[in-house]
Write a protein that holds these residues in place. Sequence first.
Motif, mmCIF file in Angstrom:
data_model
loop_
_atom_site.group_PDB
_atom_site.id
_atom_site.type_symbol
_atom_site.label_atom_id
_atom_site.label_comp_id
_atom_site.label_asym_id
_atom_site.label_seq_id
_atom_site.Cartn_x
_atom_site.Cartn_y
_atom_site.Cartn_z
ATOM 1 N N ALA A 211 0.867 -1.180 0.000
ATOM 2 C CA ALA A 211 0.000 0.000 0.000
ATOM 3 C C ALA A 211 0.904 1.230 0.000
ATOM 4 C CB ALA A 211 -0.870 -0.018 1.249
ATOM 5 N N PRO A 212 0.473 2.318 -0.650
ATOM 6 C CA PRO A 212 1.333 3.501 -0.695
ATOM 7 C C PRO A 212 1.660 4.009 0.709
ATOM 8 C CG PRO A 212 -0.687 3.816 -1.974
ATOM 9 C CD PRO A 212 -0.812 2.503 -1.291
ATOM 10 N N GLU A 213 2.884 4.516 0.880
ATOM 11 C CA GLU A 213 3.247 5.130 2.159
ATOM 12 C C GLU A 213 2.533 6.474 2.267
ATOM 13 O OE1 GLU A 213 7.586 5.122 2.451
ATOM 14 O OE2 GLU A 213 7.541 3.208 1.401
ATOM 15 N N ASP A 214 2.507 7.030 3.493
ATOM 16 C CA ASP A 214 1.777 8.290 3.714
ATOM 17 C C ASP A 214 2.198 9.365 2.725
ATOM 18 O OD1 ASP A 214 0.338 7.242 5.673
ATOM 19 O OD2 ASP A 214 1.486 8.123 7.347
ATOM 20 N N GLU A 215 3.503 9.501 2.549
ATOM 21 C CA GLU A 215 3.996 10.567 1.669
ATOM 22 C C GLU A 215 3.452 10.388 0.244
ATOM 23 O OE1 GLU A 215 8.115 10.517 0.672
ATOM 24 O OE2 GLU A 215 8.018 12.539 -0.190
ATOM 25 N N HIS A 216 3.432 9.136 -0.228
ATOM 26 C CA HIS A 216 2.977 8.891 -1.599
ATOM 27 C C HIS A 216 1.481 9.146 -1.719
ATOM 28 C CE1 HIS A 216 6.541 5.979 -1.270
ATOM 29 N NE2 HIS A 216 6.953 7.173 -1.647
ATOM 30 N N ARG B 22 -2.791 12.695 -3.703
ATOM 31 C CA ARG B 22 -3.942 13.583 -3.436
ATOM 32 C C ARG B 22 -3.674 14.979 -3.979
ATOM 33 N NH1 ARG B 22 -5.124 10.897 1.578
ATOM 34 N NH2 ARG B 22 -3.734 12.276 2.702
ATOM 35 N N PHE B 23 -2.452 15.456 -3.733
ATOM 36 C CA PHE B 23 -2.066 16.791 -4.215
ATOM 37 C C PHE B 23 -2.189 16.838 -5.738
ATOM 38 C CE2 PHE B 23 1.364 19.501 -5.892
ATOM 39 C CZ PHE B 23 0.986 20.725 -5.351
ATOM 40 N N ALA B 24 -1.667 15.795 -6.407
ATOM 41 C CA ALA B 24 -1.702 15.762 -7.871
ATOM 42 C C ALA B 24 -3.145 15.767 -8.372
ATOM 43 C CB ALA B 24 -0.956 14.529 -8.386
ATOM 44 N N THR C 132 0.422 15.328 -12.373
ATOM 45 C CA THR C 132 0.680 13.893 -12.547
ATOM 46 C C THR C 132 1.695 13.420 -11.515
ATOM 47 O OG1 THR C 132 0.325 14.134 -14.906
ATOM 48 C CG2 THR C 132 1.444 12.125 -14.188
ATOM 49 N N TYR C 133 1.336 12.355 -10.805
ATOM 50 C CA TYR C 133 2.281 11.766 -9.849
ATOM 51 C C TYR C 133 2.266 10.248 -10.002
ATOM 52 C CZ TYR C 133 4.293 9.908 -5.608
ATOM 53 O OH TYR C 133 5.065 9.179 -4.751
ATOM 54 N N LEU C 134 3.435 9.655 -10.172
ATOM 55 C CA LEU C 134 3.542 8.189 -10.215
ATOM 56 C C LEU C 134 4.303 7.712 -8.975
ATOM 57 C CD1 LEU C 134 4.463 7.390 -13.959
ATOM 58 C CD2 LEU C 134 2.223 7.690 -12.911
ATOM 59 N N PRO C 135 3.632 6.973 -8.089
ATOM 60 C CA PRO C 135 4.312 6.465 -6.878
ATOM 61 C C PRO C 135 5.265 5.325 -7.237
ATOM 62 C CG PRO C 135 2.064 5.645 -6.992
ATOM 63 C CD PRO C 135 2.236 6.562 -8.171
ATOM 64 N N PRO C 136 6.071 4.838 -6.263
ATOM 65 C CA PRO C 136 6.975 3.718 -6.549
ATOM 66 C C PRO C 136 6.212 2.557 -7.173
ATOM 67 C CG PRO C 136 7.415 4.600 -4.374
ATOM 68 C CD PRO C 136 6.183 5.304 -4.873
ATOM 69 N N SER C 137 6.807 1.933 -8.184
ATOM 70 C CA SER C 137 6.123 0.823 -8.864
ATOM 71 C C SER C 137 7.151 0.014 -9.638
ATOM 72 C CB SER C 137 5.078 1.367 -9.840
ATOM 73 O OG SER C 137 5.735 2.014 -10.917
ATOM 74 N N VAL D 190 5.788 -6.905 4.365
ATOM 75 C CA VAL D 190 4.551 -7.695 4.419
ATOM 76 C C VAL D 190 3.473 -7.035 5.288
ATOM 77 C CG1 VAL D 190 5.616 -9.935 3.893
ATOM 78 C CG2 VAL D 190 5.419 -9.196 6.278
ATOM 79 N N SER D 191 3.895 -6.157 6.207
ATOM 80 C CA SER D 191 2.870 -5.547 7.068
ATOM 81 C C SER D 191 2.023 -4.544 6.269
ATOM 82 C CB SER D 191 3.515 -4.853 8.270
ATOM 83 O OG SER D 191 4.318 -3.788 7.826
ATOM 84 N N ARG D 192 2.539 -4.084 5.127
ATOM 85 C CA ARG D 192 1.767 -3.114 4.342
ATOM 86 C C ARG D 192 1.363 -3.662 2.974
ATOM 87 N NH1 ARG D 192 3.524 1.000 2.423
ATOM 88 N NH2 ARG D 192 5.766 0.691 2.552
ATOM 89 N N THR D 193 1.584 -4.955 2.775
ATOM 90 C CA THR D 193 1.340 -5.455 1.418
ATOM 91 C C THR D 193 -0.144 -5.516 1.097
ATOM 92 O OG1 THR D 193 1.857 -7.181 -0.186
ATOM 93 C CG2 THR D 193 1.267 -7.920 2.014
ATOM 94 N N THR D 194 -0.440 -5.377 -0.183
ATOM 95 C CA THR D 194 -1.819 -5.536 -0.646
ATOM 96 C C THR D 194 -2.024 -6.950 -1.194
ATOM 97 O OG1 THR D 194 -1.064 -4.602 -2.741
ATOM 98 C CG2 THR D 194 -2.188 -3.107 -1.232
ATOM 99 N N ASN D 195 -0.983 -7.767 -1.156
ATOM 100 C CA ASN D 195 -1.106 -9.131 -1.694
ATOM 101 C C ASN D 195 -2.045 -9.938 -0.795
ATOM 102 O OD1 ASN D 195 -0.542 -11.948 -2.347
ATOM 103 N ND2 ASN D 195 1.116 -11.118 -3.581
ATOM 104 N N PRO D 196 -3.202 -10.381 -1.349
ATOM 105 C CA PRO D 196 -4.209 -11.021 -0.479
ATOM 106 C C PRO D 196 -3.695 -12.308 0.178
ATOM 107 C CG PRO D 196 -4.767 -11.322 -2.807
ATOM 108 C CD PRO D 196 -3.603 -10.373 -2.760
ATOM 109 N N ALA D 197 -2.839 -13.046 -0.528
ATOM 110 C CA ALA D 197 -2.363 -14.319 0.038
ATOM 111 C C ALA D 197 -1.575 -14.066 1.321
ATOM 112 C CB ALA D 197 -1.512 -15.053 -0.989
ATOM 113 N N ILE D 198 -0.764 -13.008 1.333
ATOM 114 C CA ILE D 198 0.022 -12.716 2.541
ATOM 115 C C ILE D 198 -0.855 -12.084 3.611
ATOM 116 C CG2 ILE D 198 1.996 -11.447 3.488
ATOM 117 C CD1 ILE D 198 3.326 -11.630 0.823
#
Length: 649
Positions: A193-198, A203-205, A211-216, A533-541
């Motif tokens: 999941a995006p970090e707070d800053e991202h 939101r600002f963009a 245009t803002y592209l977060p880490p990917s 893993v504590s912030r992952t969006t991967n449903p299996a984890i």
Amino acid sequence: MPTSSVAPRHVIVIAGAGPRAVGILERLAHNLDEVAPGIGLDIHLVDPHPPGGGRIWRSAQSGLLKLNSMAQDVTMFTDARSTIEGPIAPGPSLAEWAEGIRRREITDVDLGAELRAEAEALTGASFPTRRLQSHYLDWFFRRAVASLPPSVIVTTHATRVERVSADERVWLTDGRSIDADLVLYALGHIESAPEDEHRQLSRFAQRYGLTYLPPSYTADADTSGLHAGDDVIVRGMGLAAVDLVVLLTEGRGGRFERTGHGLAYRPSGAEPRLFLGSRRGVPYHSKIASALVLPRAEPRYFTAQVAHRLAASAARISLKADVWPLIAKDALWAYYRELFLGHPERVSTAWDGFAARFEQLAWNAPELLELVERAVPDPIDRLDFAALDRPLADAAFADAATLQEHLRDYIRTDLRQRSAPEHSATLALFMSLLGSLFTLGGIVDDAPWTARSRVEEFDGWWMNLFSFIASGPPAHRLEELLALSEAGIVHFLGGDLTVTTDPRRGFVARSGAVPGEVATAALVDARLPASDVSRTTNPAIRSLLESGLGSIQIVTDDDYSGTTGRLRVNRADSRVVDVDGRPHPRRFAVGAYTSAPFVGAFSRPGTDAVSFRENDRVARAMLRELAQVAEGRAAGRMRTRLPAVSTNG
Ligand SMILES: Cc1cc2nc3c(=O)[nH]c(=O)nc-3n(C[C@H](O)[C@H](O)[C@H](O)COP(=O)(O)OP(=O)(O)OC[C@H]3O[C@@H](n4cnc5c(N)ncnc54)[C@H](O)[C@@H]3O)c2cc1C
């Protein structure tokens, strides 16, 4: 086909079908006869992307994206140097595989015209496209399946694993479920999941139409919002930035042309203008193209024995304070040994005297710098870790134009140092750091690290330094960056980059090294999402953690408590460890997101690669478990399996 209609069959579900998953499949094939002879096995590989390549190495991606490894340094096959318990099953490295295709010895590959041309021209020192690697991995996968006995059936499912319930029923995104005896999670590079800053930047963009592209993962990023002529701040100068620059330049129709003055870029007009900056402000050091003059230096300070002594130490130790001085001294030794003995014309004293004095000094002693200054006349030949790590640390530039010139000179020097034969000492440095990385991997789980060191120094400081020095892009990518800078498509922003937001001007970038600032309507965070893993969006984890059957690695001591962000696995066999610290009998996990020491790269031939050892260990543990289940069933103590795949949602 199953050997017998009455023998109970066993079911393994592998979540993820990338390189690690198919590596373990191959080990299951080669260990089966010895560890669990005669059992009937259904193996289900679940991944939305094709097996072998999986997501990162799928063939459906830009043909411009390449490996950062040379073809001769990539193999999926064990070899005579592999110290594994199971049988060695040799096969071609990526370079040898391409040669096999060239010689028509390997014919069961359908490459198409473009990739066939690449394979025809490939040498061991080439940096292949990811698409070619995709075919190598697919071929490896098909061979692994073919090496299984008829009693084993492999089925692939082009979908995701959502969750695994407590009775080992694996639920897929398409609504089906599979009743498993064993589950292997091989999920690789996970999304977070995006970090707070991202989130705030997004939101600002949105609010101001920017245009803002977060880490990917760059191959997955949607760059359509970065238009021709737009000014774009690119934060990050590592491998993700290199991929991004490739996609936004050559990928938009520009061309590189070799001229009498080097490489030149011919723009298509569809490129944005890219402003590149980062903490260091320089790109990663290029891959090395020179060859060693001397045989590779053996470690003297951070040896396997020293590592094991440290691991057994009663006192707490820190990577930076206790181990780095040894790693650095080994690296300095390897570097100067190659320089003095391989290129004596570049030094003014004899090696023996230098080496004797070197032995007595700490890696960072001022006397060592003096010794080097006296013996090594050309500053380009002196290895200074502080300057190597932060080349712009004390730099100040009058204006942006001077900074551009400085960066271009820096890149030219780096290219010379890493490709000219007289600078082969940089290769000795690389080999030494790589050796230390492996040695460290052997004790990372066992040594009494301070909690702070384990959390902050391993993945943060050390891996970042290692990647910057030893795991950069191929040299031609830096040459291209130079050409793009000369063509005015790429601009350098400097080090210690900060980016702020301003509703009137958009994203504003500043560096302490140069006066002024750059304001743009687009910002790209060019790096991979954090593997936490504590912030992952991967449903299996997520579901594994929520059930308590999986847990996050937490490290604590008297003055610090933190998490590595990794899924805890049992070191001996990679079983998932639950919240109470118990290894799960039926669930295993491998890959970058687990607490097993991760070697974030393909295996090199002839190196007794860690991932081969781990793959073999995990495959054998899985088969041993199945053999026990089979025994239990034979004794009538366990229920008979129901049909393995059901379609109820
Ligand atoms: C962008 C990038 C470039 C790299 N370049 C190099 C290089 O040049 N040289 C090198 O040596 N190494 C490189 N690496 C290192 C890389 O770690 C390994 O090459 C390799 O990809 C790791 O294999 P893996 O199977 O563990 O993970 P992955 O390759 O990530 O495979 C994991 C698979 O799991 C699947 N998956 C995830 N979640 C689920 C789910 N819930 N259900 C089902 N399937 C799921 C994914 O779709 C994926 O296919 C690179 C890594 C990245 C990210």
